[in-house]
Structure formats: C-alpha cells, structure tokens
Write a protein that holds these residues in place. Structure first.
Motif, PDB file in Angstrom:
ATOM      1  N   UNK A   1      10.898  -9.842  -0.724  1.00  0.00           N
ATOM      2  CA  UNK A   1       9.396  -9.648  -0.374  1.00  0.00           C
ATOM      3  C   UNK A   1       8.764  -9.332  -1.844  1.00  0.00           C
ATOM      4  N   UNK A   2       8.311 -10.536  -2.319  1.00  0.00           N
ATOM      5  CA  UNK A   2       7.829 -10.377  -3.655  1.00  0.00           C
ATOM      6  C   UNK A   2       6.449  -9.507  -3.839  1.00  0.00           C
ATOM      7  N   UNK A   3       6.327  -8.912  -5.000  1.00  0.00           N
ATOM      8  CA  UNK A   3       4.995  -8.050  -5.002  1.00  0.00           C
ATOM      9  C   UNK A   3       3.742  -8.762  -5.073  1.00  0.00           C
ATOM     10  N   UNK A   4       3.883 -10.246  -5.738  1.00  0.00           N
ATOM     11  CA  UNK A   4       2.724 -10.939  -5.859  1.00  0.00           C
ATOM     12  C   UNK A   4       2.440 -11.800  -4.894  1.00  0.00           C
ATOM     13  N   UNK A   5       3.292 -11.863  -3.685  1.00  0.00           N
ATOM     14  CA  UNK A   5       2.967 -13.036  -3.004  1.00  0.00           C
ATOM     15  C   UNK A   5       1.778 -12.257  -1.743  1.00  0.00           C
ATOM     16  N   UNK A   6       1.226 -13.381  -1.018  1.00  0.00           N
ATOM     17  CA  UNK A   6      -0.018 -13.045  -0.221  1.00  0.00           C
ATOM     18  C   UNK A   6       0.339 -12.146   1.029  1.00  0.00           C
ATOM     19  N   UNK A   7      -0.136 -10.976   1.159  1.00  0.00           N
ATOM     20  CA  UNK A   7      -0.153  -9.980   2.182  1.00  0.00           C
ATOM     21  C   UNK A   7      -1.278  -9.636   2.986  1.00  0.00           C
ATOM     22  N   UNK A   8      -1.440  -9.905   4.138  1.00  0.00           N
ATOM     23  CA  UNK A   8      -2.730  -9.629   4.941  1.00  0.00           C
ATOM     24  C   UNK A   8      -3.243  -8.013   4.816  1.00  0.00           C
ATOM     25  N   UNK A   9      -1.902  -7.330   4.604  1.00  0.00           N
ATOM     26  CA  UNK A   9      -2.417  -5.921   4.367  1.00  0.00           C
ATOM     27  C   UNK A   9      -3.029  -5.837   3.135  1.00  0.00           C
ATOM     28  N   UNK A  10      -2.711  -6.529   2.053  1.00  0.00           N
ATOM     29  CA  UNK A  10      -3.801  -6.308   0.724  1.00  0.00           C
ATOM     30  C   UNK A  10      -5.059  -6.880   1.365  1.00  0.00           C
ATOM     31  N   UNK A  11      -5.229  -8.026   1.796  1.00  0.00           N
ATOM     32  CA  UNK A  11      -6.618  -8.463   2.131  1.00  0.00           C
ATOM     33  C   UNK A  11      -7.541  -7.658   2.753  1.00  0.00           C
ATOM     34  N   UNK A  12      -6.672  -6.675   3.641  1.00  0.00           N
ATOM     35  CA  UNK A  12      -7.646  -6.060   4.527  1.00  0.00           C
ATOM     36  C   UNK A  12      -7.965  -4.627   3.960  1.00  0.00           C
ATOM     37  N   UNK A  13      -6.950  -3.921   2.818  1.00  0.00           N
ATOM     38  CA  UNK A  13      -7.242  -2.782   2.588  1.00  0.00           C
ATOM     39  C   UNK A  13      -7.360  -2.800   1.172  1.00  0.00           C
ATOM     40  N   UNK A  14      -6.828  -3.725   0.385  1.00  0.00           N
ATOM     41  CA  UNK A  14      -7.116  -3.654  -1.085  1.00  0.00           C
ATOM     42  C   UNK A  14      -6.354  -2.743  -1.861  1.00  0.00           C
ATOM     43  N   UNK A  15      -5.413  -2.123  -1.309  1.00  0.00           N
ATOM     44  CA  UNK A  15      -4.493  -1.139  -2.053  1.00  0.00           C
ATOM     45  C   UNK A  15      -3.439  -1.814  -2.832  1.00  0.00           C
ATOM     46  N   UNK A  16      -3.264  -3.252  -2.622  1.00  0.00           N
ATOM     47  CA  UNK A  16      -2.297  -3.794  -3.295  1.00  0.00           C
ATOM     48  C   UNK A  16      -0.598  -3.474  -3.136  1.00  0.00           C
ATOM     49  N   UNK A  17      -0.380  -2.723  -1.795  1.00  0.00           N
ATOM     50  CA  UNK A  17       1.005  -2.554  -1.598  1.00  0.00           C
ATOM     51  C   UNK A  17       1.599  -3.052  -0.451  1.00  0.00           C
ATOM     52  N   UNK A  18       1.043  -4.332   0.149  1.00  0.00           N
ATOM     53  CA  UNK A  18       1.790  -4.964   1.244  1.00  0.00           C
ATOM     54  C   UNK A  18       3.251  -5.152   1.160  1.00  0.00           C
TER      55      UNK A  18
END
Lengths: 140, 140, 140
Positions: C72-89
């Motif tokens: 689960x790479x740190x820099x992959x796309x995560x929908x959680x990041x897109x929604x919340x912007x906290x970058x910890x998807x």
C-alpha cells in the motif's frame, strides 16, 4: 468461569506448509471440563508461523501459497537475510502479516465455525519445524 | 465473571461489500446483563468473509476495495476456481488474509474503540449473502 | 476469574514506526493481581495503527516497512486523500490490513510468546502520534 491451557504439537515441512488443525482443536475442546460456552485462543509461539481460517481444499491451499509468494516473494531482497544469513526473511514478513493468534467462540461445546471453514497453522519457515500450538479455553 | 453469546444477521451484496456493524455491536453490548468490563469476540462463520476496523468513510472504503483487488485480483488464476467452478477463489484468499475474528475490549459498558474507528464486516464472496455474525461478550 | 484493564501510552514517529511493547506488556502483567493464567487483549484505538508480533531486529523491521510500502504505497492514489486532504490514505489501508487487536495467552504469569517473538505497535500515520494502547488481562 474458568480457564484451561493446553499444548499441541505439529510437525511441518515449512515453506508455507498449511496444516488443518481443526480436529485437534475440537478434540481438545471435548476434553475440557467445566466449560461449555466461551472461546479458545489459538496461539503459535515463534516468529515464522501464523494462523487463520480457510476452506481446506487443495485449490485454496495452492492459491494461498501462491498469494504469499506474490506478496512477499522468497527470493526478494530482505535486510534480515543480509544480516543473519539464515535466508528466512520472507518467513518473518509473512508471519507478521498473517498474525500468530486466532480467537474462536464456542457454545454447547461446539465451535461456531462454518462447515467449510477450517483452522490452519501456516508454517512459513524455510525448513521443517516441530511447532507447539497453544490452545487456551476460557468460559463457563 | 460471565459469558454471553449473541447472533446478529447482516445482508450483504458480496464483492468486497464493507458493512459498518459498530452500532449493532454497541446495541448488543448495552443489552448484556451483568457484564460492564471485558471484551467481545466478533466472529464470522464461513470462509469468504472477514472482519476488521477502519474509518468508515466512503474514501477509505473505496481504497480498501481497490487494495484487495490489487492484492488478490478477482480475475487472476485460482486453483480453487479450476477445481470447483464457482469463481470465488479470490474471495477465499482475501478472507484468509483479513481474518474471521476480532477481539475488542470494553469498560463501563463502552467499547474502547477510537472515535473514527468502526467495526466492519467485509463480504468477499461473489454474490449477495445473508451472514451470521457471532458476538460473544465475556467479563464481569 | 477476573478482568483488569490497563492503559499504556507510546510516543511514535509515524510513517510505519515499529515499536517493541513487549516489556511494557510483561511489566503490566507482573502488576496484575489475582490472575496467573489467562490471556491479554492488546488493542490500539484509532484507525491508522496496528499490532502484530515479529522478531524485533533491525533487518525484520526494515523488511516490514518496505513490504507495507509495496503493498500500500504512500504515494499511490487514495480516494480518502482526495476527499479529506490529510494525505494518510495509505495509513488507513495498512492499519485495516494489519488489524488493531492482538490476543496472547499467559500461564504462571508468563507470556507464552516465543523467545524471538516481540509484540509491536506499528504506527502507520503520516505524523508523530501519542498513542494509547489498551491491555486487558482476563483469567484466574
């Protein structure tokens, strides 16, 4: 309420050997006195083996092995191998991912597992091992 | 000290359906008599579903689904499918990786989970299912 | 039979920080009164940390970190990041895969873990955190 701790021993071939221990757990449960309803903690001491449940049929077993080979390949680079030279870095990682403990409820002295859901010990080490597995029953 | 075993039922859509069962667990806990401090074993019978905790928001749920699709793709080759033809080899593998049981402590009749940490049932099967989930409360 | 719930606190660096909490668990066990045989539920509240057992040596720890970075790479796309912007998807997904609880048996006041099998808290979040870990001892 009481608790009773039992030990069973399993010989494995290592290399992601998947061993069905359901009958041993059921047999131990049948011999526990004074507990009909509760749960069993199943735990494997050591850092290169794990426990889970799966339908114990040869296809699923083969698929589980190939999945672990894909997720943590035996021949990848492992810092553990570089340091210790025992070549089982993949075993440690797989074991940490799967987990060493399992917790299953029972009632009327019967495990509440599904009909096609077996309890398996997975030995990830890179050699045959004699494993101890702890079965701790707790309940009333 | 005592133990009490309850059963809840959940309808799922399968295909990595992630269902928040936190409220059902809390509701069952509130109805347990004579136990204020202890733990609940949550267990799903069957070999194509699992349990974990996650922040139940649509982004995380989408990410969890795409992660499992990456780790054990639905359309990969599975020996289980070759043998049984039911096409749910990926479901078995995902369930074995995630695990069928969860163990959570509570005190003063409150689950000690985090504010954004929900309990989820993940149904990996390739069809809708009616799932039974066991909730076993133990404590004093 | 009785139950006793304790809380410990751990400062972490986040980013897959792997912290050996074995001594803290043993120390808490030694202070529990009236329980010699039973099990401890170890649980981390929150949705970006997990628990497992591993041989705590620097090679294994490095391998565990690189494995999670691969799964689960740190820099992959995560929908959680897109929604919340906290970058910890990536943190949420890793935590859901590893699991927030662990269940270990003990007897005669000794944990039945292997000699090279340590209990670790893994903090997957993308910042330092002050973590609470619950230790609940149950037994007789």
């Amino acid at each position: 309420m009481t608790v009773e701790t039992k030990h069973i021993h399993i010989s494995t071939k290592g290399f992601c050997d998947v061993i069905d221990i359901t009958d041993k757990v059921k047999s131990a449960l049948s011999l526990v006195s004074d507990i009909a309803e509760g749960s069993v903690t199943i735990f494997v001491p050591g850092s290169t083996a794990g426990l889970t449940t799966i339908e114990y049929e040869s296809g699923c077993i083969e698929d589980l092995k190939s999945t672990f080979e894909r997720l943590a390949p035996q021949d990848a680079h492992y810092a553990h191998n570089a340091r210790w030279g025992d070549g089982n870095g993949f075993s440690h990682i797989r074991a940490a991912l799967l987990g060493a403990s399992l917790h299953l409820p029972f009632k009327a002295k019967k495990l509440l597992t599904g009909a096609w859901q077996q309890i398996v010990l997975v030995d990830f080490d890179n050699r045959p091992r004699r494993r101890e597995v702890i079965l701790q029953f707790m309940g009333k």
